[in-house]
Design an enzyme around this catalytic site. Structure first.
Site, PDB file in Angstrom:
ATOM      1  N   GLY A  81     -30.610 -55.485  13.662  1.00 12.42           N
ATOM      2  CA  GLY A  81     -31.478 -56.642  13.520  1.00 12.42           C
ATOM      3  C   GLY A  81     -32.127 -57.016  14.845  1.00 12.42           C
ATOM      4  CB  THR A 100     -30.511 -61.821  17.066  1.00 11.19           C
ATOM      5  OG1 THR A 100     -31.730 -62.548  16.889  1.00 11.19           O
ATOM      6  CG2 THR A 100     -29.637 -62.549  18.082  1.00 11.19           C
ATOM      7  CB  THR A 150     -23.870 -56.251  11.748  1.00 14.57           C
ATOM      8  OG1 THR A 150     -24.396 -57.505  12.185  1.00 14.57           O
ATOM      9  CG2 THR A 150     -22.498 -56.478  11.149  1.00 14.57           C
ATOM     10  CG  ASP A 165     -33.236 -56.750   6.805  1.00 12.69           C
ATOM     11  OD1 ASP A 165     -34.393 -56.391   6.504  1.00 12.69           O
ATOM     12  OD2 ASP A 165     -33.002 -57.805   7.426  1.00 12.69           O
ATOM     13  NE  ARG A 166     -36.966 -60.196   2.614  1.00 10.11           N
ATOM     14  CZ  ARG A 166     -38.118 -60.805   2.357  1.00 10.11           C
ATOM     15  NH1 ARG A 166     -39.208 -60.504   3.062  1.00 10.11           N
ATOM     16  NH2 ARG A 166     -38.184 -61.709   1.392  1.00 10.11           N
ATOM     17  CG  ASP A 192     -29.759 -61.839   5.512  1.00 10.63           C
ATOM     18  OD1 ASP A 192     -29.035 -62.409   6.348  1.00 10.63           O
ATOM     19  OD2 ASP A 192     -29.932 -60.604   5.504  1.00 10.63           O
ATOM     20  CB  THR A 207     -33.595 -63.127  13.752  1.00 11.70           C
ATOM     21  OG1 THR A 207     -32.550 -62.364  14.365  1.00 11.70           O
ATOM     22  CG2 THR A 207     -34.552 -63.609  14.814  1.00 11.70           C
ATOM     23  CB  THR A 235     -29.019 -86.807  21.444  1.00 10.23           C
ATOM     24  OG1 THR A 235     -29.637 -87.994  21.943  1.00 10.23           O
ATOM     25  CG2 THR A 235     -30.038 -85.678  21.464  1.00 10.23           C
TER      26      THR A 235
END
Length: 255
Positions: free
Chosen positions: A8, A10, A13, A108-109, A128, A131, A184
């Site tokens: 991916g 980011t 896996t 991936d989808r 999913d 990112t 905050t």
């Protein structure tokens, strides 16, 4: 032994399988700057922590949305003797993709759709949390119908941090106890987490209206367990859906 790899934007896996059984999983940061040798060093070190090594990989299965990293993994496999390497692409996965431009969809989808259909055999919406936050619709016949793409939860939180002068960086270890934030940090957590839960439920309601029968809703991705606690629509969490999709695809190819 099978190493399934979901590359991916980011994180990457990895799941180590013996036949259909997932023995363990781990994640690597998706670094565009690493060499094939550096990748092998990191990968072998993580495998050795679990009593395995590169030499134990009989089949390497790759699903990637980052082409430069696909090239690095292929180079690593070639150098270090992993002979059976297969790269999944949307058109190879074997389920009908009912899009105007099928080549545009992330692999991936489609792997998620394959694994979801294999497990549930009914119409589905798969959320999913990666990112980006993706919503994928699968028909009763196992067709990939399309869906929606929204910003990722972490990406949205990071934008708040980077684009404002006084708002801090968030971490998501717990759900806000109160909806009305009294400081905050709690206000930001409410806005991001409950806001994305509302986005999730709202989009699912809209997407489900396009189905003939009400679809079953499942979630995957890094924040799926957390977001499933907030969503009114998510019924199941499947943390390893993409990796399982790679193994299902591989076994269907070899039947």
């Amino acid at each position: 032994m099978i190493l399934a790899v979901d590359i991916g934007n980011t994180n990457t896996t990895c799941g180590f399988f013996a036949e259909d059984e997932l023995l363990f999983r781990f994640r690597l940061f998706s670094s565009l700057n690493q060499t094939a040798d550096e990748l092998a060093l990191r990968l072998n070190g993580l495998l050795e922590l679990r009593g395995k090594s590169l030499a134990d990989i009989k089949h390497l299965l790759i699903g990637s949305v980052v082409p430069p990293l696909t090239k690095t993994w292929l180079e690593m496999a070639s150098i270090y003797g992993i002979e059976d390497v297969k790269v999944a692409t949307p058109e190879k996965i074997g389920i009908p993709v009912k899009l105007r431009y099928p080549c545009e969809v992330g692999v991936d989808r489609v792997l998620n759709a394959l694994a979801g259909w294999h497990k549930y055999r009914q119409s589905l919406i798969i959320v999913d949390y990666g990112t980006a936050t993706t919503f994928d619709c699968i028909s009763e016949k196992g067709e990939y119908l399309g869906g929606a793409i929204a910003p990722g939860v972490m990406a949205a939180a990071e934008t708040l941090f980077k684009k404002t002068s006084k708002l801090p960086r968030l971490e998501f270890s717990k759900v806000p106890e109160e909806i009305i934030g009294k400081d905050t940090i709690s206000a930001m957590r409410t806005g991001v987490l409950w806001g994305f839960a509302a986005l999730t439920d709202g989009l699912i309601t809209r997407l489900a209206g396009e189905f003939e029968k009400k679809p079953y809703v499942i979630a995957t991705g890094g924040l799926a367990k957390l977001m499933a606690r907030l969503s009114l629509q998510i019924k199941e969490v499947e943390p390893d859906l993409t990796l399982e999709g790679l193994v299902i695809w591989f076994k269907k190819k070899n039947e």
